[in-house]
Enzyme design. Sequence first.
Site, PDB file in Angstrom:
ATOM      1  N   LYS A 128       0.833  -1.218   0.000  1.00 25.76           N
ATOM      2  CA  LYS A 128       0.000   0.000   0.000  1.00 25.76           C
ATOM      3  C   LYS A 128       0.861   1.258   0.000  1.00 25.76           C
ATOM      4  O   LYS A 128       0.493   2.270  -0.589  1.00 25.76           O
ATOM      5  CB  LYS A 128      -0.940  -0.001   1.220  1.00 25.76           C
ATOM      6  CG  LYS A 128      -2.080  -0.986   1.097  1.00 25.76           C
ATOM      7  CD  LYS A 128      -3.155  -0.496   0.125  1.00 25.76           C
ATOM      8  CE  LYS A 128      -4.194  -1.562  -0.153  1.00 25.76           C
ATOM      9  NZ  LYS A 128      -5.166  -1.183  -1.186  1.00 25.76           N
ATOM     10  N   LYS A 208      -2.209 -11.053  -8.570  1.00 26.78           N
ATOM     11  CA  LYS A 208      -3.501 -11.362  -7.944  1.00 26.78           C
ATOM     12  C   LYS A 208      -4.571 -10.434  -8.505  1.00 26.78           C
ATOM     13  O   LYS A 208      -4.320  -9.241  -8.699  1.00 26.78           O
ATOM     14  CB  LYS A 208      -3.339 -11.120  -6.431  1.00 26.78           C
ATOM     15  CG  LYS A 208      -4.544 -11.398  -5.600  1.00 26.78           C
ATOM     16  CD  LYS A 208      -4.387 -10.819  -4.198  1.00 26.78           C
ATOM     17  CE  LYS A 208      -4.880  -9.408  -4.126  1.00 26.78           C
ATOM     18  NZ  LYS A 208      -5.758  -9.062  -3.006  1.00 26.78           N
ATOM     19  N   LYS A 211      -8.754  -4.992  -7.180  1.00 27.49           N
ATOM     20  CA  LYS A 211      -9.363  -3.742  -7.667  1.00 27.49           C
ATOM     21  C   LYS A 211      -8.313  -2.676  -7.912  1.00 27.49           C
ATOM     22  O   LYS A 211      -8.327  -2.003  -8.928  1.00 27.49           O
ATOM     23  CB  LYS A 211     -10.355  -3.220  -6.633  1.00 27.49           C
ATOM     24  CG  LYS A 211     -11.692  -3.900  -6.740  1.00 27.49           C
ATOM     25  CD  LYS A 211     -12.509  -3.634  -5.526  1.00 27.49           C
ATOM     26  CE  LYS A 211     -11.856  -4.256  -4.346  1.00 27.49           C
ATOM     27  NZ  LYS A 211     -12.624  -4.865  -3.334  1.00 27.49           N
TER      28      LYS A 211
HETATM   29  N1  AQP Z   1      -7.473 -12.439  -6.291  1.00 28.01           N
HETATM   30  C1  AQP Z   1      -8.007 -13.001  -5.237  1.00 28.01           C
HETATM   31  N2  AQP Z   1      -7.980 -14.343  -5.098  1.00 28.01           N
HETATM   32  C2  AQP Z   1      -8.537 -14.941  -4.011  1.00 28.01           C
HETATM   33  N3  AQP Z   1      -9.148 -14.244  -3.019  1.00 28.01           N
HETATM   34  C3  AQP Z   1      -9.202 -12.911  -3.112  1.00 28.01           C
HETATM   35  N4  AQP Z   1      -9.716 -11.955  -2.318  1.00 28.01           N
HETATM   36  C4  AQP Z   1      -9.482 -10.745  -2.868  1.00 28.01           C
HETATM   37  N5  AQP Z   1      -8.827 -10.885  -4.031  1.00 28.01           N
HETATM   38  C5  AQP Z   1      -8.627 -12.219  -4.219  1.00 28.01           C
HETATM   39  C6  AQP Z   1     -10.405 -12.214  -1.067  1.00 28.01           C
HETATM   40  O1  AQP Z   1     -11.654 -11.530  -1.094  1.00 28.01           O
HETATM   41  C7  AQP Z   1     -11.976 -11.141   0.239  1.00 28.01           C
HETATM   42  C8  AQP Z   1     -12.349  -9.692   0.270  1.00 28.01           C
HETATM   43  O2  AQP Z   1     -11.282  -8.929  -0.192  1.00 28.01           O
HETATM   44  P1  AQP Z   1     -10.832  -7.586   0.525  1.00 28.01           P
HETATM   45  O3  AQP Z   1     -12.002  -6.790   0.880  1.00 28.01           O
HETATM   46  O4  AQP Z   1      -9.810  -7.807   1.546  1.00 28.01           O
HETATM   47  O5  AQP Z   1     -10.008  -7.048  -0.545  1.00 28.01           O
HETATM   48  P2  AQP Z   1     -10.430  -6.555  -1.875  1.00 28.01           P
HETATM   49  O6  AQP Z   1     -10.495  -5.139  -1.579  1.00 28.01           O
HETATM   50  O7  AQP Z   1     -11.611  -7.075  -2.541  1.00 28.01           O
HETATM   51  O8  AQP Z   1      -9.236  -7.144  -2.599  1.00 28.01           O
HETATM   52  P3  AQP Z   1      -8.511  -6.372  -3.620  1.00 28.01           P
HETATM   53  O9  AQP Z   1      -9.280  -6.347  -4.871  1.00 28.01           O
HETATM   54  O10 AQP Z   1      -7.137  -6.954  -3.642  1.00 28.01           O
HETATM   55  O11 AQP Z   1      -8.500  -4.940  -2.972  1.00 28.01           O
HETATM   56  P4  AQP Z   1      -7.513  -3.804  -3.032  1.00 28.01           P
HETATM   57  O12 AQP Z   1      -6.996  -3.782  -4.429  1.00 28.01           O
HETATM   58  O13 AQP Z   1      -8.338  -2.608  -2.690  1.00 28.01           O
HETATM   59  O14 AQP Z   1      -6.452  -4.100  -2.020  1.00 28.01           O
HETATM   60  C9  AQP Z   1     -10.744 -11.428   1.104  1.00 28.01           C
HETATM   61  O15 AQP Z   1     -10.973 -12.612   1.830  1.00 28.01           O
HETATM   62  C10 AQP Z   1      -9.659 -11.627   0.105  1.00 28.01           C
HETATM   63  O16 AQP Z   1      -8.672 -12.527   0.567  1.00 28.01           O
END
Ligand code: AQP
Length: 339
Positions: A128, A208, A211
């Site tokens: 981050k 991975k 978003k």
């Molecule tokens: N690529 C992924 N593969 C498997 N699991 C995933 N999760 C997120 N991306 C993957 C799981 O989804 C849950 C919710 O996610 P979060 O709210 O922690 O994070 P997110 O904001 O949706 O994930 P992003 O897209 O990676 O967010 P940013 O880019 O904002 O940091 C969690 O259980 C996570 O493990």
Amino acid sequence: MTTELAPVPAPVAAPAERPRIFSGIQPSGVVHLGNDLGAIRNYVRLQSEYEAIYCIVDYHALTSTHDAAVLRVRTREMAAALLALGLDPARCTLFVQSHRPEHTELAWLLATVTPVSWLERTPTYKEKKLQQPDDVNHALLTYPILQAADIVIYKASRVPVGKDQSAHLELSREIVRTFNSRYGDTFPEPRAVFTDAPTVLGTDGVRKMSKSLGNTIEVLADPAVIRKQVMSMVTDTKRILRTDHGRPEVCNVCQLHRFFGPDWEEIQEGERTARTGCVDTKNLLADRIVARYAAARERYLELIAHPAEVDGILEEGADRLRPKAEATMDEVREKMGLR
Ligand code: AQP
């Protein structure tokens, strides 16, 4: 024409012996395939077996989102998305983190047993810092403490998450161990529960799906958006010509087919022998993703058109959790000498 939603069934009291699980998701409003395959599918599956508590973590989202109106809308959209994907308020509790302010009080108390060095070594903090160099706010560093508080305030022992959350869960366990050894046995050590897709790669085929990386497939989006995102996926980079033999083991499109039909081995064989081209395989995947999520998308749009229904479910969820959160806080304050 507006349609009326079916009434929400009355909540079923959770039998005491069911073990408790907790998981949180950030209110981004844009649920992607990684969220669903990596975590939400397990939320849905486990809500029957466990006493399940699911939280839209708006405090966490504040580490990156600073627009109040956007956050408010996204929180409701995330709730609608989770309900559309199968969370049933009669079988689980769904609520918004900031509606139970005890989480932040517990986070402060847990911060007093957490060395700064543990936080500084967290991989997501390092990422981050690079992603938002002009906004390295303090909450980015202390995020895992609040996450630990979210889980342990309900004494949850299992946490359905994607693999990217492993380090945070490990940190939660370390915090719990330190707290328990200093103040006496209070919290169970939470353990992660993964699906068979613990890490879903993004459309770039390398990182991975995330978003903030803009490499997502938004499962509840308009079918045209889903198709465009799937067609943009990077496949086997060594397969240049249609007649070249592919390597399904390194092709993200082929790998994702595993989750969208029993014929995935046949699809992979088609790539390997060049019977099919990458465009064929992508088209088929797009068709299947659109079809898989069509009903959820319809339900999502219906819920978004009835915000009061969604808000009512969230409010009821937070109210239901009040006694549990307050009981834990009473116990913790007593043990720490605050009474
Ligand atoms: N690529 C992924 N593969 C498997 N699991 C995933 N999760 C997120 N991306 C993957 C799981 O989804 C849950 C919710 O996610 P979060 O709210 O922690 O994070 P997110 O904001 O949706 O994930 P992003 O897209 O990676 O967010 P940013 O880019 O904002 O940091 C969690 O259980 C996570 O493990």
